[in-house]
Enzyme design. Structure first.
Site, PDB file in Angstrom:
ATOM      1  CG  HIS A   1      48.436  45.275  49.214  1.00  0.00           C
ATOM      2  ND1 HIS A   1      49.282  45.464  48.142  1.00  0.00           N
ATOM      3  CD2 HIS A   1      47.880  44.049  49.025  1.00  0.00           C
ATOM      4  CE1 HIS A   1      49.231  44.411  47.336  1.00  0.00           C
ATOM      5  NE2 HIS A   1      48.394  43.531  47.853  1.00  0.00           N
ATOM      6  CD  GLU A  39      48.127  40.237  45.878  1.00  0.00           C
ATOM      7  OE1 GLU A  39      48.335  39.604  44.837  1.00  0.00           O
ATOM      8  OE2 GLU A  39      48.171  41.472  45.916  1.00  0.00           O
ATOM      9  CG  ASP A  54      48.133  48.853  47.457  1.00  0.00           C
ATOM     10  OD1 ASP A  54      49.130  48.238  47.854  1.00  0.00           O
ATOM     11  OD2 ASP A  54      47.172  48.286  46.896  1.00  0.00           O
TER      12      ASP A  54
HETATM   13  C1  ACM Z   1      44.087  41.799  43.968  1.00  0.00           C
HETATM   14  O1  ACM Z   1      44.131  41.803  42.721  1.00  0.00           O
HETATM   15  N1  ACM Z   1      45.208  41.726  44.679  1.00  0.00           N
HETATM   16  C2  ACM Z   1      42.840  41.868  44.681  1.00  0.00           C
END
Ligand code: ACM
Length: 546
Positions: free
Chosen positions: A264, A331, A193
């Site tokens: 991410h 995201e 991440d």
């Molecule tokens: C998430 O909680 N961004 C999958």
């Protein structure tokens, strides 16, 4: 999976002169979680006395899940013996559509199992391990009972996030033991991440040299303020990964790795800046020191694809049993692609109307790449936002607030779906407003109040869906993000006993569940939690150990 369970003690007809002594009368009813579909206990009659021990046919011990089942039974106090006059464990494999179907018959003389396969044998052993109670003399015994059982959903998972805060091999293995007891069968391991890259990749050493530590971490008291304290490098070596994967397998759990694409990805891009959109203004990738959504995404280039091809090749080799590989997909901001001349030219060449289509392009490339390794992709539900995802892609539903529901959109489009809605299955969210909840400062809203009762209220089979759509509802999972979870004790407080509710919701149809009755079975788990040294959340909200 090869099935090596062919044990039938067919010679053991009724009236065989078994000398195993029965227990005294058993009055207690076991509190098994998840509750089997059918369980009938003969209270008041003699059961199987644990001190008898059992004889196990060697075929059972030759099969991996058979050995796991034996370990589970020994953990519950059953001793393995070789003498003729002991109780007998008989296992017979039967045909059944559901690979996890099993039936148990316990009599004072022994235990007979009928199982659909190795995984079912392991499930049966967990049910037996939870069924040991005391007879009227206070000695451990299995009551005389009949069980027939199979799960509602085949994928029953927990996601752990060692990226935001480290979670050691031992802490992970402890969580695996808890999962196995409640018949959860998938660990989703979030290994990369913005705030850290946690898996050794031999071909790209900078991923861990650079990506496994950061300059500082947001403080618990105020996430907007950093602690000015560089972290020590933390990542799993390939040997450690193999050790977790094989430990999980020995507990009937498959580990699904996740590497985030295309967002991410700050840690990876900090390690190899050429993978990012390096032509945007103020380009300065670094391992993120704040939480939330960060702007760094992979650039849509052949170089990035080559990198991902290599990384996923090593990942696939490390996770040989993972039928699914998670590519993230949540995201992923569009800003850098919109600003990057290279990304804009890429869009123009392909007639793309908007930058979201770059994510769509990545999703398809990842699906092709992983198909070459015989794997299907799983992606967070954003993968269906910008055009059709590959047909075989599994959608992980998490955005419970988005309308129209991405759960329904996914099944209508024919995707298999694993449900992990933030409304019910975000175990990093608070469980209440009691002092310990507040002291532990859960990430996300204190208003969320996702205690076990809330988790338990979820119905994973929504009203009104068609039988065809129902077929696509393959799984349920809880996610435990670790922005606010700095150690194993806190992780346990957030997960236990909510994990019991998760397990039962995934196993038992909603119309057969009652929260008040379930509470009684949770309370019966406390001695096991204590014996395992788990920092579970007690019913009054206090942590058991902390
Ligand atoms: C998430 O909680 N961004 C999958």
């Amino acid at each position: 999976m090869k099935v090596a369970i062919t044990v039938i003690a067919a010679t053991l007809a009724m009236g065989d002169p078994l000398l195993a002594a029965p227990s005294a009368a058993v009055h207690m009813v076991p509190g098994v979680i998840p509750q089997p579909l059918r369980l009938s206990v003969e209270t008041g009659s003699k059961g199987f006395a644990m001190p008898n021990g059992i004889k196990v046919h060697s075929d059972v011990s030759r099969c991996e899940m058979g050995r796991a089942a034996i370990r589970a039974l020994m953990g519950a106090g059953l001793e393995l013996r070789t003498e003729e006059n002991e109780g007998e464990l008989r296992v017979r494999q039967v045909k059944h559509d559901n690979k996890e179907w099993y039936a148990i018959s316990v009599t004072p003389q022994g235990i007979e199992l009928r199982v659909a396969g190795p995984q079912a044998l392991f499930c049966a052993a967990q049910t037996l391990a939870q069924s040991v109670v005391q007879d009227e003399e206070g000695k451990p015994a299995l009551p005389s009972m009949q069980v027939e059982d199979a799960p509602l959903l085949s994928y029953r998972g927990l996601m752990l996030d060692p990226c935001r805060h480290p979670l050691t091999v031992e802490e992970t293995k402890k969580m695996l033991r808890i999962m196995a007891r409640y018949k959860l069968n998938r660990l989703h391991w979030h290994l990369a991440d913005d705030q850290g890259w946690r898996i050794e990749i031999k071909k790209y050493p900078r991923l861990t040299e650079v990506g496994s530590h950061r300059a500082e971490t947001p403080t618990a008291a105020n996430h907007e303020v950093g602690d000015a304290s560089p972290t020590t490098p933390f990542y799993f070596t390939q040997e450690e990964i193999r050790s977790v994967v094989s430990y999980a397998n020995s507990l009937g759990i498959i580990v699904i790795p996740e590497i985030e694409v295309p967002g991410h990805s700050s840690a990876a891009i900090a390690a190899y800046p050429e993978l990012g959109n390096k032509d945007v203004p103020d380009y300065a990738p670094r391992v993120a020191t704040t939480w939330g959504v960060l702007p760094y995404t992979y650039a849509p280039t052949e170089q990035t694809l080559g990198f991902l091809r290599d990384v996923f090749a090593e990942v696939c080799a490390l996770f040989p049993r993972a039928e699914f590989v998670h590519i993230g997909g949540d995201e992923a901001p569009r800003d850098q692609w919109q600003k990057s001349p290279l990304a804009r030219a890429f869009m123009q060449q392909r007639g793309m109307q908007h930058a979201g289509q770059i994510q769509h392009w990545f999703t398809h490339r990842m699906a092709e790449l992983l198909a070459k390794h015989g794997r299907r992709i799983v992606g967070w539900d954003e993968i269906i936002d910008d055009g059709e995802a590959p047909a075989e892609a599994v959608v992980m539903y998490w955005r419970s607030w988005v309308r129209p529901s991405s759960l329904l959109r996914a099944v209508q489009a024919g995707h298999d779906v694993i449900q992990s809605p933030a409304s019910h299955f975000y175990f990093n969210f608070s469980q209440g407003k009691l002092p310990a909840d507040i002291r532990y400062r859960p990430h996300g809203s204190l208003e969320a109040q996702q205690d076990w009762r809330h988790v338990y209220s979820y119905n994973p089979v929504p009203q009104g869906i068609t039988p065809e759509q129902r077929r696509h509802l393959i799984g349920l999972q809880a996610n435990c993000w670790s922005e606010s979870i700095a150690d194993g004790a806190k992780l346990e407080y957030q997960v236990v006993p909510r994990i019991c509710a998760l397990a039962e919701v995934a196993w038992r149809p909603a119309e057969l569940r009652r929260a008040d009755e379930f509470l009684q079975r949770i309370l019966k788990q406390y001695p096991w939690f204590d014996a395992q040294g788990i920092n579970y959340r007690r019913e009054d909200g206090t942590p058991a150990r902390d």
